[in-house]
Design a protein around this motif. Structure first.
Motif, short mmCIF file in Angstrom:
data_model
loop_
_atom_site.label_atom_id
_atom_site.label_comp_id
_atom_site.label_asym_id
_atom_site.label_seq_id
_atom_site.Cartn_x
_atom_site.Cartn_y
_atom_site.Cartn_z
N ASP A 194 14.27 49.76 -14.14
CA ASP A 194 15.12 50.36 -15.19
C ASP A 194 15.33 49.28 -16.31
N ARG A 195 15.53 48.07 -16.05
CA ARG A 195 15.82 46.70 -17.13
C ARG A 195 15.30 45.50 -16.54
N LEU A 196 14.84 44.98 -17.45
CA LEU A 196 14.52 43.42 -17.10
C LEU A 196 14.62 42.48 -18.31
N ASP A 197 15.56 41.57 -18.10
CA ASP A 197 16.08 40.64 -19.29
C ASP A 197 14.96 39.59 -19.56
N LEU A 198 14.82 38.98 -21.04
CA LEU A 198 13.83 38.30 -21.18
C LEU A 198 14.03 36.82 -20.49
N GLY A 199 15.15 36.70 -20.11
CA GLY A 199 15.17 35.48 -19.50
C GLY A 199 14.88 35.47 -17.89
N ALA A 200 14.46 36.73 -17.26
CA ALA A 200 14.26 36.82 -15.94
C ALA A 200 12.76 36.40 -15.86
#
Length: 414
Positions: free
Chosen positions: A331-337
């Motif tokens: 559903d969501r994946l941050d750029l920092g991950a």
């Protein structure tokens, strides 16, 4: 097939002066024709009976008045002003067909170039003969064999190059791509490109490396008095540094694209909205320093030379958030991950490698669909306006297609 070969020139002082004068004549003719085109266009709006402006009519008019009004044009080759007006006509054609913006006036120091038709120059080994100038030395001979179409001489900083366009046969001297299957190429900022086989190309990052020197020279130029010799010297130093940054960037891109096109016959790459992404003030400089558009352009024509193909995957495809093994969509994946674990199959993914594998699978599936097999195309149409950032869709349809791809190809190289 039209191929252009850019070669460094080695002119003496007198020859460099002539080249600069010819570029100035071409720039003046282009700006004169653009102003005249706009004047005729405004006059035609008031009186529709007047003829529409055209590059052919402007060339004839310039030939009629240049001996009386612009006699200094006769000191250089006639191709310099004539080809500049022809290029203006092509620019307006692209503008009317919505392929480019409205033509702008050329500036000295930024658009120092002029073109020659194939009947106005000759190539002999490592020399080029220019009208009213003579033979000028080149750093290397012309690589391609075929009918020479045209040549464009341009200046970057204080160095002159000639770009010779050659019409060659379809079968080039390059061998076909090695049969190493398909590959996905994920573009990034920290690393220029990550391939689906795990290779990581960091890129030269010339702009970030030389940024402090660039700032120092820019401040030095701003302190100089306009019109002074010191300002001219400072301006030349800054121009040389800009040229060096561009050369380093192009060299890194050529090495990467040549390596990929030489090994793989099917290449999957994202159809990124680079212009929109440059609107992000936090990442604009890093994105511009990578040269993503130039990478895709080089990859496209080099793959064509070797019989391969480049598949541009839809920019809305969630390549980073989709598990390349089971097809689960986050559903969501941050750029920092930079790494994440799939909640369904438990696989641990590197963000960039996983995206590259998904791009590879999409490229292979589009190839199968084009040959008559089952599969989805590489691009889906969207009615929404593309956002100025890298978007990833989360629709159920994309998730279902992704799961089917993962089941067929298993997330491995084909």
């Amino acid at each position: 097939m039209l191929i252009a070969h850019r070669i460094r020139l080695d002119p003496n002082n007198a020859q460099a002066t002539y080249l600069a004068r010819a570029a100035g004549v071409a720039r003046f003719a282009y700006n004169w024709a653009l102003a005249e085109w706009q004047r005729q266009y405004e006059a035609r709006k008031a009186n529709p009976a007047l003829p529409a402006p055209s590059q052919l009519a402007l060339r004839r008019r310039l030939n009629a008045i240049k001996r009386e009004q612009f006699p200094w044009m006769l000191e250089v080759t006639k191709n310099a002003p004539q080809m500049a007006i022809v290029q203006l006509g092509k620019a307006f054609k692209n503008f009317f067909e919505r392929r480019a913006r409205h033509p702008k006036f050329r500036k000295k120091g930024q658009h120092d170039r002029f073109s020659l038709t194939n009947d106005q120059f000759r190539i002999n080994a490592k020399r080029i003969q220019i009208p009213k100038l003579g033979w000028v030395r080149m750093r290397e001979p012309l690589r391609f064999a075929g009918r020479i179409v045209s040549a464009t001489l341009s200046r970057r900083a204080d160095r002159w190059d000639v770009s010779i366009t050659v019409d060659t046969a379809e079968a080039l001297h390059l061998p076909p791509a090695e049969n190493q299957g398909a590959v996905g190429v994920d573009l990034g900022v920290s690393a220029l490109a990550t391939l689906s086989n795990g290779e990581v190309w960091t890129g030269p990052k010339a702009l970030r490396t030389l940024l402090e020197r660039l700032r120092r020279l820019s401040r030095s130029l701003s302190r100089k008095v306009k019109g002074s010799r010191n300002r001219t010297k400072a301006k030349l130093k800054l121009a040389r540094l800009h040229a060096r940054i561009g050369n380093l960037r192009r060299d890194g891109l050529h090495q990467l694209t040549s390596s990929i096109a030489r090994r793989f016959h099917t290449i999957g790459i994202e159809d990124l909205n680079v212009r929109g992404m440059l609107g992000n003030r936090h990442l604009a400089r890093a994105i511009a320093g990578m040269g993503w558009y130039e990478l895709r352009r080089q990859l496209t024509y080099k793959a064509t030379w070797r019989g391969g193909r480049v598949v541009a995957v839809d920019r809305w495809y969630p390549s980073s958030k989709t598990c390349s093994i089971c097809g689960h969509l986050l559903d969501r994946l941050d750029l920092g991950a930079r790494q994440w674990t799939c909640p369904d199959c438990g696989a641990v993914h590197d963000r960039d490698v996983n995206a590259a594998v998904n791009l590879q699978n999409k490229a292979v599936s589009s190839t199968v669909a084009a040959c008559g097999g089952a599969g989805a195309g590489a691009v889906r149409k969207h009615g929404a306006k593309p956002a100025p950032v890298k978007q990833e869709s989360s629709s159920r349809q994309v998730q279902a297609i992704t799961i089917s791809f993962a089941l067929v190809f298993g997330g491995t190289e084909s």
